[in-house]
Write a protein that holds these residues in place. Structure first.
Motif, PDB file in Angstrom:
ATOM      1  N   HIS A   9       0.831  -1.201   0.000  1.00 17.60           N
ATOM      2  CA  HIS A   9       0.000   0.000   0.000  1.00 17.60           C
ATOM      3  C   HIS A   9       0.871   1.258   0.000  1.00 17.60           C
ATOM      4  O   HIS A   9       2.014   1.254   0.458  1.00 17.60           O
ATOM      5  CB  HIS A   9      -0.946   0.013   1.205  1.00 17.60           C
ATOM      6  N   CYS A  10       0.311   2.342  -0.481  1.00 19.79           N
ATOM      7  CA  CYS A  10       1.011   3.628  -0.507  1.00 19.79           C
ATOM      8  C   CYS A  10       1.068   4.218   0.904  1.00 19.79           C
ATOM      9  O   CYS A  10       0.490   3.670   1.847  1.00 19.79           O
ATOM     10  CB  CYS A  10       0.303   4.567  -1.482  1.00 19.79           C
ATOM     11  N   GLU A  11       1.767   5.348   1.038  1.00 18.89           N
ATOM     12  CA  GLU A  11       1.993   5.935   2.353  1.00 18.89           C
ATOM     13  C   GLU A  11       0.683   6.268   3.066  1.00 18.89           C
ATOM     14  O   GLU A  11      -0.166   6.983   2.542  1.00 18.89           O
ATOM     15  CB  GLU A  11       2.814   7.221   2.233  1.00 18.89           C
ATOM     16  N   SER A  12       0.558   5.767   4.300  1.00 27.31           N
ATOM     17  CA  SER A  12      -0.607   6.072   5.137  1.00 27.31           C
ATOM     18  C   SER A  12      -0.267   7.218   6.083  1.00 27.31           C
ATOM     19  O   SER A  12       0.896   7.610   6.221  1.00 27.31           O
ATOM     20  CB  SER A  12      -1.006   4.840   5.946  1.00 27.31           C
ATOM     21  N   GLU A  13      -1.296   7.735   6.745  1.00 21.99           N
ATOM     22  CA  GLU A  13      -1.067   8.753   7.768  1.00 21.99           C
ATOM     23  C   GLU A  13      -0.191   8.185   8.891  1.00 21.99           C
ATOM     24  O   GLU A  13       0.643   8.903   9.433  1.00 21.99           O
ATOM     25  CB  GLU A  13      -2.398   9.268   8.322  1.00 21.99           C
ATOM     26  N   PHE A  14      -0.366   6.914   9.227  1.00 19.81           N
ATOM     27  CA  PHE A  14       0.497   6.287  10.226  1.00 19.81           C
ATOM     28  C   PHE A  14       1.953   6.356   9.762  1.00 19.81           C
ATOM     29  O   PHE A  14       2.834   6.768  10.516  1.00 19.81           O
ATOM     30  CB  PHE A  14       0.090   4.832  10.473  1.00 19.81           C
ATOM     31  N   ASN A  15       2.215   5.934   8.512  1.00 19.71           N
ATOM     32  CA  ASN A  15       3.586   5.954   7.974  1.00 19.71           C
ATOM     33  C   ASN A  15       4.173   7.354   8.014  1.00 19.71           C
ATOM     34  O   ASN A  15       5.319   7.548   8.398  1.00 19.71           O
ATOM     35  CB  ASN A  15       3.628   5.454   6.523  1.00 19.71           C
TER      36      ASN A  15
ATOM     37  N   CYS B 289      -6.001   6.094   6.963  1.00 21.62           N
ATOM     38  CA  CYS B 289      -6.190   6.316   5.536  1.00 21.62           C
ATOM     39  C   CYS B 289      -4.838   6.688   4.922  1.00 21.62           C
ATOM     40  O   CYS B 289      -3.845   6.855   5.632  1.00 21.62           O
ATOM     41  CB  CYS B 289      -7.211   7.419   5.297  1.00 21.62           C
ATOM     42  N   LEU B 290      -4.810   6.819   3.621  1.00 17.79           N
ATOM     43  CA  LEU B 290      -3.596   7.261   2.950  1.00 17.79           C
ATOM     44  C   LEU B 290      -3.348   8.735   3.244  1.00 17.79           C
ATOM     45  O   LEU B 290      -4.286   9.516   3.406  1.00 17.79           O
ATOM     46  CB  LEU B 290      -3.698   7.071   1.437  1.00 17.79           C
ATOM     47  N   SER B 291      -2.083   9.103   3.275  1.00 15.84           N
ATOM     48  CA  SER B 291      -1.707  10.515   3.370  1.00 15.84           C
ATOM     49  C   SER B 291      -1.959  11.158   2.004  1.00 15.84           C
ATOM     50  O   SER B 291      -2.227  10.465   1.013  1.00 15.84           O
ATOM     51  CB  SER B 291      -0.222  10.633   3.729  1.00 15.84           C
ATOM     52  N   ALA B 292      -1.835  12.472   1.928  1.00 12.75           N
ATOM     53  CA  ALA B 292      -1.982  13.162   0.634  1.00 12.75           C
ATOM     54  C   ALA B 292      -0.970  12.614  -0.365  1.00 12.75           C
ATOM     55  O   ALA B 292      -1.292  12.371  -1.529  1.00 12.75           O
ATOM     56  CB  ALA B 292      -1.826  14.663   0.818  1.00 12.75           C
ATOM     57  N   GLN B 293       0.261  12.411   0.085  1.00 15.87           N
ATOM     58  CA  GLN B 293       1.303  11.847  -0.789  1.00 15.87           C
ATOM     59  C   GLN B 293       0.925  10.429  -1.216  1.00 15.87           C
ATOM     60  O   GLN B 293       1.128  10.040  -2.362  1.00 15.87           O
ATOM     61  CB  GLN B 293       2.641  11.850  -0.067  1.00 15.87           C
ATOM     62  N   GLY B 294       0.371   9.658  -0.300  1.00 15.92           N
ATOM     63  CA  GLY B 294      -0.051   8.298  -0.610  1.00 15.92           C
ATOM     64  C   GLY B 294      -1.175   8.261  -1.634  1.00 15.92           C
ATOM     65  O   GLY B 294      -1.172   7.424  -2.548  1.00 15.92           O
ATOM     66  N   ARG B 295      -2.126   9.167  -1.513  1.00 11.92           N
ATOM     67  CA  ARG B 295      -3.229   9.226  -2.495  1.00 11.92           C
ATOM     68  C   ARG B 295      -2.701   9.567  -3.883  1.00 11.92           C
ATOM     69  O   ARG B 295      -3.123   8.976  -4.885  1.00 11.92           O
ATOM     70  CB  ARG B 295      -4.293  10.223  -2.049  1.00 11.92           C
ATOM     71  N   GLU B 296      -1.770  10.512  -3.947  1.00 14.03           N
ATOM     72  CA  GLU B 296      -1.184  10.878  -5.242  1.00 14.03           C
ATOM     73  C   GLU B 296      -0.401   9.700  -5.823  1.00 14.03           C
ATOM     74  O   GLU B 296      -0.479   9.434  -7.017  1.00 14.03           O
ATOM     75  CB  GLU B 296      -0.285  12.106  -5.087  1.00 14.03           C
TER      76      GLU B 296
ATOM     77  N   ARG C 140      -5.965   1.656   4.202  1.00  8.96           N
ATOM     78  CA  ARG C 140      -4.841   2.099   3.374  1.00  8.96           C
ATOM     79  C   ARG C 140      -4.652   1.212   2.144  1.00  8.96           C
ATOM     80  O   ARG C 140      -4.269   1.696   1.080  1.00  8.96           O
ATOM     81  CB  ARG C 140      -3.563   2.179   4.202  1.00  8.96           C
ATOM     82  N   ALA C 141      -4.927  -0.078   2.270  1.00 10.27           N
ATOM     83  CA  ALA C 141      -4.833  -0.981   1.124  1.00 10.27           C
ATOM     84  C   ALA C 141      -6.014  -0.767   0.174  1.00 10.27           C
ATOM     85  O   ALA C 141      -5.836  -0.737  -1.052  1.00 10.27           O
ATOM     86  CB  ALA C 141      -4.781  -2.429   1.600  1.00 10.27           C
ATOM     87  N   LEU C 142      -7.208  -0.602   0.731  1.00 12.47           N
ATOM     88  CA  LEU C 142      -8.388  -0.340  -0.095  1.00 12.47           C
ATOM     89  C   LEU C 142      -8.224   0.948  -0.892  1.00 12.47           C
ATOM     90  O   LEU C 142      -8.548   0.998  -2.090  1.00 12.47           O
ATOM     91  CB  LEU C 142      -9.636  -0.254   0.788  1.00 12.47           C
ATOM     92  N   GLU C 143      -7.701   1.998  -0.251  1.00 13.35           N
ATOM     93  CA  GLU C 143      -7.500   3.270  -0.941  1.00 13.35           C
ATOM     94  C   GLU C 143      -6.393   3.182  -1.991  1.00 13.35           C
ATOM     95  O   GLU C 143      -6.441   3.900  -2.997  1.00 13.35           O
ATOM     96  CB  GLU C 143      -7.183   4.375   0.062  1.00 13.35           C
ATOM     97  N   THR C 144      -5.415   2.329  -1.781  1.00 15.50           N
ATOM     98  CA  THR C 144      -4.360   2.123  -2.790  1.00 15.50           C
ATOM     99  C   THR C 144      -4.923   1.395  -3.999  1.00 15.50           C
ATOM    100  O   THR C 144      -4.624   1.742  -5.148  1.00 15.50           O
ATOM    101  CB  THR C 144      -3.178   1.342  -2.182  1.00 15.50           C
ATOM    102  N   ALA C 145      -5.749   0.395  -3.758  1.00 15.05           N
ATOM    103  CA  ALA C 145      -6.309  -0.409  -4.850  1.00 15.05           C
ATOM    104  C   ALA C 145      -7.382   0.334  -5.641  1.00 15.05           C
ATOM    105  O   ALA C 145      -7.562   0.068  -6.839  1.00 15.05           O
ATOM    106  CB  ALA C 145      -6.893  -1.704  -4.288  1.00 15.05           C
TER     107      ALA C 145
END
Length: 172
Positions: free
Chosen positions: A6-12, A28-35, A59-64
């Motif tokens: 998964h892409c970068e989450s707020e936790f990461n 959830c994903l961070s702004a960078q992770g969503r991009e 975070r995985a669902l939002e990445t997919a």
């Protein structure tokens, strides 16, 4: 199969800033992770993906999601590929909350509390990895499957550390 962390989450993001568990459950994903997740659509465009298996963590669902939308594929919720229970982020959202947040996905096979106990033992994690290997070995189109998962699970599966948003082909 293609494995994707998964892409970068707020936790990461917060953990990187402080070096401490920020106490964020199912982030959830961070702004960078969503991009980054949106860019993965183009990175994976040349791969022949016909199926997406995804961990039930947000975070995985939002990445997919953007990949699935671009390919016209409905991701399959696959709790076997969830993260190892180690940190606050490894506490998931109840299945009923996920059903509300993701109404187009099928969470029917998911227990209300589906994530691993904290901390999850090495033995238990490796058992999940082996069950997943066996499952994938029996799949006719495993080479066309994208698996969106997490650091600990993917480390157990492939033996390498994948950074947020990293992907690669993995042969069984």
């Amino acid at each position: 199969m293609i494995i994707l962390r998964h892409c970068e989450s707020e936790f990461n993001r917060l953990y990187t800033l402080t070096g401490r568990d920020p106490g964020v459950a199912d982030p959830c994903l961070s702004a960078q992770g969503r991009e980054h997740a949106r860019r993965l659509v183009h990175e994976l465009a040349g791969e022949h993906i016909t199926r997406i298996l995804v961990s039930p963590f947000t975070r995985a669902l939002e990445t997919a999601a953007p990949i699935a939308k671009a390919l016209g594929i409905t991701p399959e919720i696959t709790p076997l590929v969830r993260e190892r229970g180690m940190y606050s982020c490894d506490e998931g959202s109840p299945a009923s909350a996920l059903c509300s947040a993701w109404p187009r996905l099928d969470f029917a096979g998911l227990d209300e509390i589906w994530w691993s106990d904290l901390p999850e033992s090495d033995r238990h994690l490796q058992s999940r990895v082996q069950r997943f290997r066996s499952f994938m070995a029996a799949q006719p189109a495993s080479g066309e499957t994208l698996v969106v998962s997490h650091w600990w699970f993917l480390l157990g599966l492939c033996g390498d550390s994948l950074e947020n948003g990293d992907w690669r082909h993995e042969h069984l």
